[in-house]
Design a protein around this motif. Structure first.
Motif, PDB file in Angstrom:
ATOM      1  N   ALA A 153      48.306  33.168  38.654  1.00 36.91           N
ATOM      2  CA  ALA A 153      48.746  31.793  38.904  1.00 36.91           C
ATOM      3  C   ALA A 153      47.533  30.921  39.218  1.00 36.91           C
ATOM      4  CB  ALA A 153      49.738  31.763  40.066  1.00 36.91           C
ATOM      5  N   TRP A 154      47.703  29.617  39.032  1.00 37.55           N
ATOM      6  CA  TRP A 154      46.643  28.672  39.389  1.00 37.55           C
ATOM      7  C   TRP A 154      46.446  28.699  40.899  1.00 37.55           C
ATOM      8  CZ3 TRP A 154      45.892  24.445  42.480  1.00 37.55           C
ATOM      9  CH2 TRP A 154      44.765  23.652  42.190  1.00 37.55           C
ATOM     10  N   PRO A 155      45.234  28.638  41.440  1.00 37.53           N
ATOM     11  CA  PRO A 155      43.949  28.452  40.750  1.00 37.53           C
ATOM     12  C   PRO A 155      43.241  29.770  40.406  1.00 37.53           C
ATOM     13  CG  PRO A 155      43.612  28.219  43.092  1.00 37.53           C
ATOM     14  CD  PRO A 155      45.094  28.519  42.913  1.00 37.53           C
ATOM     15  N   LEU A 156      43.886  30.921  40.726  1.00 40.27           N
ATOM     16  CA  LEU A 156      43.223  32.205  40.480  1.00 40.27           C
ATOM     17  C   LEU A 156      42.952  32.437  38.995  1.00 40.27           C
ATOM     18  CD1 LEU A 156      45.096  34.576  42.960  1.00 40.27           C
ATOM     19  CD2 LEU A 156      42.840  33.531  43.229  1.00 40.27           C
ATOM     20  N   ASN A 157      43.816  31.871  38.129  1.00 40.75           N
ATOM     21  CA  ASN A 157      43.613  32.079  36.688  1.00 40.75           C
ATOM     22  C   ASN A 157      42.339  31.401  36.191  1.00 40.75           C
ATOM     23  OD1 ASN A 157      44.738  29.529  37.106  1.00 40.75           O
ATOM     24  ND2 ASN A 157      45.663  29.480  35.079  1.00 40.75           N
ATOM     25  N   HIS A 158      41.773  30.510  36.992  1.00 42.21           N
ATOM     26  CA  HIS A 158      40.474  29.908  36.654  1.00 42.21           C
ATOM     27  C   HIS A 158      39.345  30.516  37.480  1.00 42.21           C
ATOM     28  CE1 HIS A 158      42.150  26.813  34.058  1.00 42.21           C
ATOM     29  NE2 HIS A 158      43.063  26.556  34.985  1.00 42.21           N
ATOM     30  N   ALA A 159      39.628  30.786  38.753  1.00 44.78           N
ATOM     31  CA  ALA A 159      38.574  31.255  39.663  1.00 44.78           C
ATOM     32  C   ALA A 159      38.141  32.686  39.363  1.00 44.78           C
ATOM     33  CB  ALA A 159      39.061  31.150  41.114  1.00 44.78           C
ATOM     34  N   LEU A 160      39.086  33.599  39.148  1.00 44.84           N
ATOM     35  CA  LEU A 160      38.726  35.003  38.951  1.00 44.84           C
ATOM     36  C   LEU A 160      37.987  35.263  37.639  1.00 44.84           C
ATOM     37  CD1 LEU A 160      41.665  37.038  40.528  1.00 44.84           C
ATOM     38  CD2 LEU A 160      39.507  36.273  41.524  1.00 44.84           C
ATOM     39  N   PRO A 161      38.365  34.619  36.522  1.00 42.93           N
ATOM     40  CA  PRO A 161      37.536  34.787  35.317  1.00 42.93           C
ATOM     41  C   PRO A 161      36.097  34.309  35.518  1.00 42.93           C
ATOM     42  CG  PRO A 161      39.687  33.979  34.706  1.00 42.93           C
ATOM     43  CD  PRO A 161      39.626  33.918  36.196  1.00 42.93           C
ATOM     44  N   LEU A 162      35.918  33.220  36.269  1.00 41.56           N
ATOM     45  CA  LEU A 162      34.561  32.752  36.539  1.00 41.56           C
ATOM     46  C   LEU A 162      33.794  33.763  37.381  1.00 41.56           C
ATOM     47  CD1 LEU A 162      35.186  28.949  37.273  1.00 41.56           C
ATOM     48  CD2 LEU A 162      34.172  29.978  35.231  1.00 41.56           C
ATOM     49  N   LEU A 163      34.498  34.409  38.310  1.00 42.73           N
ATOM     50  CA  LEU A 163      33.868  35.455  39.116  1.00 42.73           C
ATOM     51  C   LEU A 163      33.449  36.635  38.245  1.00 42.73           C
ATOM     52  CD1 LEU A 163      33.090  36.555  41.899  1.00 42.73           C
ATOM     53  CD2 LEU A 163      35.426  37.434  42.125  1.00 42.73           C
ATOM     54  N   GLN A 164      34.292  36.990  37.269  1.00 40.78           N
ATOM     55  CA  GLN A 164      33.940  38.070  36.351  1.00 40.78           C
ATOM     56  C   GLN A 164      32.705  37.720  35.526  1.00 40.78           C
ATOM     57  OE1 GLN A 164      35.316  41.198  36.054  1.00 40.78           O
ATOM     58  NE2 GLN A 164      36.434  40.620  37.906  1.00 40.78           N
ATOM     59  N   LYS A 165      32.610  36.482  35.111  1.00 41.22           N
ATOM     60  CA  LYS A 165      31.443  36.041  34.349  1.00 41.22           C
ATOM     61  C   LYS A 165      30.172  36.149  35.195  1.00 41.22           C
ATOM     62  CE  LYS A 165      31.652  32.421  31.704  1.00 41.22           C
ATOM     63  NZ  LYS A 165      31.892  31.038  31.202  1.00 41.22           N
ATOM     64  N   ARG A 166      30.275  35.790  36.473  1.00 39.08           N
ATOM     65  CA  ARG A 166      29.108  35.876  37.355  1.00 39.08           C
ATOM     66  C   ARG A 166      28.701  37.335  37.562  1.00 39.08           C
ATOM     67  NH1 ARG A 166      30.716  32.971  42.186  1.00 39.08           N
ATOM     68  NH2 ARG A 166      30.530  31.194  40.780  1.00 39.08           N
ATOM     69  N   LYS A 167      29.685  38.199  37.761  1.00 37.14           N
ATOM     70  CA  LYS A 167      29.389  39.626  37.918  1.00 37.14           C
ATOM     71  C   LYS A 167      28.755  40.191  36.653  1.00 37.14           C
ATOM     72  CE  LYS A 167      33.061  40.822  41.234  1.00 37.14           C
ATOM     73  NZ  LYS A 167      34.311  41.613  41.423  1.00 37.14           N
ATOM     74  N   ALA A 168      29.245  39.734  35.497  1.00 39.55           N
ATOM     75  CA  ALA A 168      28.703  40.215  34.223  1.00 39.55           C
ATOM     76  C   ALA A 168      27.237  39.827  34.082  1.00 39.55           C
ATOM     77  CB  ALA A 168      29.519  39.651  33.063  1.00 39.55           C
ATOM     78  N   CYS A 169      26.894  38.617  34.450  1.00 34.67           N
ATOM     79  CA  CYS A 169      25.491  38.175  34.365  1.00 34.67           C
ATOM     80  C   CYS A 169      24.612  38.998  35.295  1.00 34.67           C
ATOM     81  CB  CYS A 169      25.395  36.695  34.716  1.00 34.67           C
ATOM     82  SG  CYS A 169      26.076  35.595  33.459  1.00 34.67           S
ATOM     83  N   ASP A 170      25.111  39.277  36.508  1.00 31.87           N
ATOM     84  CA  ASP A 170      24.346  40.094  37.456  1.00 31.87           C
ATOM     85  C   ASP A 170      24.132  41.504  36.906  1.00 31.87           C
ATOM     86  OD1 ASP A 170      24.276  37.963  39.187  1.00 31.87           O
ATOM     87  OD2 ASP A 170      25.938  38.667  40.442  1.00 31.87           O
ATOM     88  N   LEU A 171      25.181  42.078  36.296  1.00 29.19           N
ATOM     89  CA  LEU A 171      25.072  43.421  35.729  1.00 29.19           C
ATOM     90  C   LEU A 171      24.046  43.455  34.605  1.00 29.19           C
ATOM     91  CD1 LEU A 171      26.108  46.368  35.416  1.00 29.19           C
ATOM     92  CD2 LEU A 171      27.771  45.472  33.784  1.00 29.19           C
ATOM     93  N   CYS A 172      24.112  42.469  33.720  1.00 33.96           N
ATOM     94  CA  CYS A 172      23.192  42.452  32.585  1.00 33.96           C
ATOM     95  C   CYS A 172      21.745  42.273  33.029  1.00 33.96           C
ATOM     96  CB  CYS A 172      23.590  41.351  31.606  1.00 33.96           C
ATOM     97  SG  CYS A 172      25.161  41.691  30.766  1.00 33.96           S
ATOM     98  N   MET A 173      21.530  41.493  34.059  1.00 34.08           N
ATOM     99  CA  MET A 173      20.174  41.353  34.580  1.00 34.08           C
ATOM    100  C   MET A 173      19.690  42.670  35.165  1.00 34.08           C
ATOM    101  SD  MET A 173      19.001  38.403  33.871  1.00 34.08           S
ATOM    102  CE  MET A 173      17.520  38.535  34.882  1.00 34.08           C
ATOM    103  N   ALA A 174      20.605  43.420  35.796  1.00 31.71           N
ATOM    104  CA  ALA A 174      20.230  44.707  36.386  1.00 31.71           C
ATOM    105  C   ALA A 174      19.953  45.761  35.316  1.00 31.71           C
ATOM    106  CB  ALA A 174      21.331  45.190  37.326  1.00 31.71           C
ATOM    107  N   VAL A 175      20.748  45.750  34.239  1.00 34.78           N
ATOM    108  CA  VAL A 175      20.632  46.776  33.206  1.00 34.78           C
ATOM    109  C   VAL A 175      19.585  46.421  32.157  1.00 34.78           C
ATOM    110  CG1 VAL A 175      21.848  47.981  31.347  1.00 34.78           C
ATOM    111  CG2 VAL A 175      23.004  47.547  33.525  1.00 34.78           C
ATOM    112  N   PHE A 176      19.618  45.174  31.688  1.00 34.09           N
ATOM    113  CA  PHE A 176      18.740  44.765  30.583  1.00 34.09           C
ATOM    114  C   PHE A 176      17.570  43.890  31.029  1.00 34.09           C
ATOM    115  CE2 PHE A 176      23.139  44.981  28.798  1.00 34.09           C
ATOM    116  CZ  PHE A 176      22.958  46.127  28.036  1.00 34.09           C
TER     117      PHE A 176
END
Length: 276
Positions: A153-176
């Protein structure tokens, strides 16, 4: 996303008990609903299901839109077997390994170490490339945000995907050490080349029979190959796998094996019995 290192995998594999431990036939594997599941989660869920099947362990599989929130680690899938709850592929594998329930328990130590090394390669490199492709490539991320947020539900449907994107960037910086697409996809291509070389002309990565290494490799490759353009507009990761005909053929063999795999580890000719 977490991943066991080579030494961790090997230490689990080296723990050996006399005979297989008992298994609760009412075990249940909870996975995210198909409508809200993105590539990294799909690969982990398929890997867990494949491992359970290859190990000859009965279980049922149930979709839950809140599967991620049922997990104490945030990792999916969630396996409930008796009084034990294991969250994410690594925990599930560890639970099976320490109870001597996986196919490699009778393999020589050097073969198990080799399997652990390639499993870690897939977990630490190819899986990270999947995360990058899902969340850090703009045209793909737009689709992933809608998919991932569809159960919220709103606003989680916007906030949590953005959190996943931030985690993904952190992971890629750590791995690559970079979020540069060319570098990430070059690493993914290197992984595919290494897998194709390791497979050679063998039928499975376990040589004559599939093992948990096959469960890992097959699941990640197959989920990449299954990506449709509507869910993954940028096709570079798919092209990395498609460039290796031996890996594509391997996935076809494994898919057929999963259809014919019995819970007791044997195979059958027909495919009419229900599978999880």
């Amino acid at each position: 996303m977490t991943s066991l290192g080579i030494n961790d995998h090997f230490s689990f594999m080296m723990q050996h008990q006399e005979g297989r431990a008992s298994w609760n036939k009412d075990a249940c594997l909870y996975v995210p609903s198909t409508s809200c599941c993105v590539l990294p989660s799909k690969a982990c869920c398929l890997a867990a299901k494949s491992l359970l099947q290859l190990s000859g362990l009965p279980f049922r599989c149930e979709e839950r839109p809140n599967a991620e929130f049922m997990s104490h680690t945030g990792q999916v899938p969630v396996l409930v077997e008796g009084k034990v709850t294991s969250c994410g592929y690594d925990e599930i594998t560890s639970h099976l390994q320490v109870n001597n329930l996986v196919p490699t328990c009778d393999m020589p130590a050097d073969a198990r170490l080799d399997a652990a090394a390639f499993s870690a390669l897939v977990h630490e490199k190819l899986a990270a490339a999947e995360v990058f492709c899902t969340w850090c490539v703009p045209e793909n991320a737009a689709v992933s945000c809608r998919t991932y947020g569809s159960r919220l539900a709103w606003p989680l449907n916007h906030a949590l995907p953005l959190l996943q994107k931030r985690k993904a960037c952190d992971l890629c910086m750590a791995v690559f050490a970079s979020c540069d697409a060319d570098k990430v996809f070059a690493v993914a291509e290197d992984v595919c080349c290494a897998l194709a070389l390791r497979l050679g002309k063998a039928e499975f990565f376990g040589d004559t029979r599939p093992t948990e290494l096959d469960a890992v490799i097959y699941s990640h490759l197959q989920c990449i190959l299954d990506l449709e353009e509507s869910t993954m507009p940028d096709r570079r990761l798919v092209q990395c796998v498609n460039a290796h005909g031996s890996l594509v053929e391997y996935c076809a063999r494994m898919a057929q094996r999963m259809v014919t795999q019995r819970y007791d580890g044997t195979t059958r000719d027909g495919a009419d019995e229900s599978q999880p």
